[in-house]
Design a protein around this motif. Structure first.
Motif, PDB file in Angstrom:
ATOM      1  N   ARG A 278       4.192  23.290  15.213  1.00  0.00           N
ATOM      2  CA  ARG A 278       2.946  23.367  14.449  1.00  0.00           C
ATOM      3  C   ARG A 278       2.560  21.936  14.114  1.00  0.00           C
ATOM      4  O   ARG A 278       3.331  21.220  13.472  1.00  0.00           O
ATOM      5  N   ASP A 279       1.392  21.509  14.528  1.00  0.00           N
ATOM      6  CA  ASP A 279       0.949  20.123  14.316  1.00  0.00           C
ATOM      7  C   ASP A 279       1.994  19.133  14.835  1.00  0.00           C
ATOM      8  O   ASP A 279       2.287  18.129  14.200  1.00  0.00           O
ATOM      9  N   ASN A 280       2.584  19.455  15.971  1.00  0.00           N
ATOM     10  CA  ASN A 280       3.582  18.622  16.644  1.00  0.00           C
ATOM     11  C   ASN A 280       4.924  18.540  15.901  1.00  0.00           C
ATOM     12  O   ASN A 280       5.726  17.651  16.166  1.00  0.00           O
ATOM     13  N   TRP A 281       5.159  19.426  14.936  1.00  0.00           N
ATOM     14  CA  TRP A 281       6.450  19.487  14.232  1.00  0.00           C
ATOM     15  C   TRP A 281       7.129  20.814  14.538  1.00  0.00           C
ATOM     16  O   TRP A 281       6.497  21.865  14.487  1.00  0.00           O
TER      17      TRP A 281
ATOM     18  N   GLN B 218       9.020  24.180  13.836  1.00  0.00           N
ATOM     19  CA  GLN B 218       9.030  25.076  12.676  1.00  0.00           C
ATOM     20  C   GLN B 218      10.302  25.915  12.684  1.00  0.00           C
ATOM     21  O   GLN B 218      10.881  26.159  13.735  1.00  0.00           O
TER      22      GLN B 218
ATOM     23  N   THR C 195       7.916  23.638   8.373  1.00  0.00           N
ATOM     24  CA  THR C 195       8.061  22.652   9.434  1.00  0.00           C
ATOM     25  C   THR C 195       9.276  21.767   9.136  1.00  0.00           C
ATOM     26  O   THR C 195       9.705  21.636   7.989  1.00  0.00           O
TER      27      THR C 195
END
Length: 72
Positions: free
Chosen positions: A37-40, A42, A57
């Protein structure tokens, strides 16, 4: 693309608790790895004692089992 650093079963705490109820659990156990999620990465986390479950995250988690080294 980032990889998940923390293994399933690792005990963690949330770094940012600003929007949580004061009754929210302090510690959680990682129960599943989820998509980015948003490059992180999870994770699904759960507190067995209070029955609380949430998604976070990786950047908002810190390990609390100091003797355990997260796997890359």
């Amino acid at each position: 693309m980032r990889n998940h650093r923390f293994p399933i079963g690792l005990s963690v705490r949330l770094r940012d608790r600003r929007n949580l109820s004061p009754l929210a659990a302090e510690t959680y156990r990682i129960t599943a790895k989820l998509p980015l999620r948003d490059n992180w990465p999870q994770y699904r986390i759960q507190n067995d004692e209070l029955g609380q479950e949430r998604v976070s995250t990786e950047d908002n988690l810190e390990p609390i089992e100091w003797g355990m080294t997260p796997h890359p």
